[in-house]
Design an enzyme around this catalytic site. Structure first.
Site, mmCIF file in Angstrom:
data_model
loop_
_atom_site.group_PDB
_atom_site.id
_atom_site.type_symbol
_atom_site.label_atom_id
_atom_site.label_comp_id
_atom_site.label_asym_id
_atom_site.label_seq_id
_atom_site.Cartn_x
_atom_site.Cartn_y
_atom_site.Cartn_z
ATOM 1 N N CYS A 152 22.189 -46.346 -18.179
ATOM 2 C CA CYS A 152 22.505 -45.789 -16.627
ATOM 3 C C CYS A 152 22.168 -46.655 -15.782
ATOM 4 C CB CYS A 152 21.700 -44.532 -16.690
ATOM 5 S SG CYS A 152 22.022 -43.902 -14.863
ATOM 6 N N CYS A 155 20.647 -45.275 -12.421
ATOM 7 C CA CYS A 155 19.370 -44.970 -12.670
ATOM 8 C C CYS A 155 18.508 -46.341 -12.452
ATOM 9 C CB CYS A 155 18.864 -44.168 -13.972
ATOM 10 S SG CYS A 155 19.937 -42.818 -14.591
ATOM 11 N N ASP A 156 18.939 -47.452 -13.390
ATOM 12 C CA ASP A 156 18.075 -48.504 -13.437
ATOM 13 C C ASP A 156 18.573 -49.644 -12.529
ATOM 14 O OD1 ASP A 156 16.480 -46.963 -15.027
ATOM 15 O OD2 ASP A 156 17.697 -47.303 -16.651
#
Length: 346
Positions: A152, A155-156
């Site tokens: 992701c 997300c990261d």
């Protein structure tokens, strides 16, 4: 707190709400259902190689885009917090998988991986979708340890370890183009690794990626080894035409080869799309094709796949289940469902 249901040949208690899954959608649904005095049972899933209770966030070391945590939150801790909040309102938890759901009976009849039987007036399916991986040993180890391997980018990708690094994205579809383009905001360079010499992505998405000066493509290449002990240091790539191998030094690896919804036990139960995601016939609703069964989170969302959107649909599913029980569910002796939905804010 755990709940045994329907063991040793005894007729199981009929639950008002059973929530299958324990990611942000599942725990949010549990919190809302519990505060509505529906005494929910969460079947959180059994630990396995592919999935563990808590879902995809259990593999995320730092969550910086979930509201309410200005300094960010460890993914595992965030899920533990949600679980504890649900338990605070007396949510009961069973650490097993649902392997069968029979919609032909009312209340619904379910069987678990441990051989238990559960009966429920309503069901919220929040089993999520698991990211597809290459299946390499070090890839899995580093992903679980927060070692620079992720599925992701949103997300990261903005986390400090990935900034100003050469990052690799594996894939050739629209998701890979989106992830690579997003990562150029933070990376020094992004390398898209693709097995073929053309992308599967839509022409406009592919063109946008190819025109980005910070993106280059490793055509006809596949990752055969992920290098690094505590954190990724590079990849071994194999040419899919010649078989020759070479090393590529990278500071992060992002998988963009799709997700698989956890719906194998729902085939023939509710309407699924061609990828296996649960279909919700009405926009902005969580009702499925079967009255009394609701869906929440990534199991019905192949587009956003974010913790906050999953939590939102978990709230929606719990509210819809509550309203269904109050107004639409078949009447049963002994049912004590509130005539009107309970206020939830506060």
């Amino acid at each position: 707190m755990s709940q045994e249901s329907g063991g040793n040949g005894t007729e199981p208690k009929v639950e008002d709400v059973v929530i299958i899954g324990s990611g942000p959608a599942g725990w949010t649904a549990a919190i809302y259902a519990a505060r509505a005095r529906l005494d929910p049972l969460v079947v959180e899933g059994a630990p396995s190689r592919e999935m563990i209770p808590g879902g995809q966030l259990m593999f995320t070391t730092e969550v910086e885009n979930y509201p309410g945590f200005p300094e960010g939150r460890d993914g595992q801790q965030l899920m533990m917090d949600m679980r504890a909040q649900a338990e605070r309102f007396d949510t009961r938890i069973m650490t097993e998988d649902v392997v069968e759901l029979d919609p032909s009976e009312r209340p619904f009849r379910m069987k678990t991986s441990g051989g238990k039987e559960i009966r429920a007036r309503t069901v919220v399916v929040a089993t999520g979708a698991r990211a597809n991986w290459l299946g390499l040993e070090n890839e899995e180890r580093l992903a679980q340890a927060g070692g620079g391997v992720s599925a992701c980018a949103v997300c990261d990708g903005a986390l400090p370890p990935f900034r100003d690094q050469v990052l690799a994205v594996v894939g050739g579809g629209d998701s890979a183009m989106e992830e690579a383009t997003y990562l150029t905001k933070f990376a020094r360079e992004v390398v898209i690794i693709h097995r073929r010499d053309t992308f599967r992505a839509s022409p406009i998405m592919a063109e946008r990626a190819l025109e980005n000066p910070k993106i280059r493509v490793a055509w006809n290449s596949q990752v055969v080894e992920v290098l690094g002990d505590d954190f990724i240091t590079g990849l071994v790539l194999e040419d899919t035409e010649t078989g020759e191998t070479r090393e590529l030094e990278v500071g992060g690896l992002f998988m963009a080869i799709g997700h698989t919804p956890n719906t194998a036990f729902l085939k023939g139960v509710v309407q699924l799309d061609e990828k296996g995601y649960i279909q919700t016939p009405e926009a902005w609703r969580t009702r499925t094709s079967v009255e009394g069964i609701f869906a929440a989170g990534d199991v019905m969302d192949d587009y956003f796949r974010q913790a906050v959107t999953a939590a939102g649909t978990g709230c929606m599913a719990a509210l819809e289940a509550e309203r269904y029980l109050a107004h639409e569910a078949p009447a049963e002796a002994g049912s004590e469902i509130p005539a009107e939905p309970v206020a939830h804010e506060g």
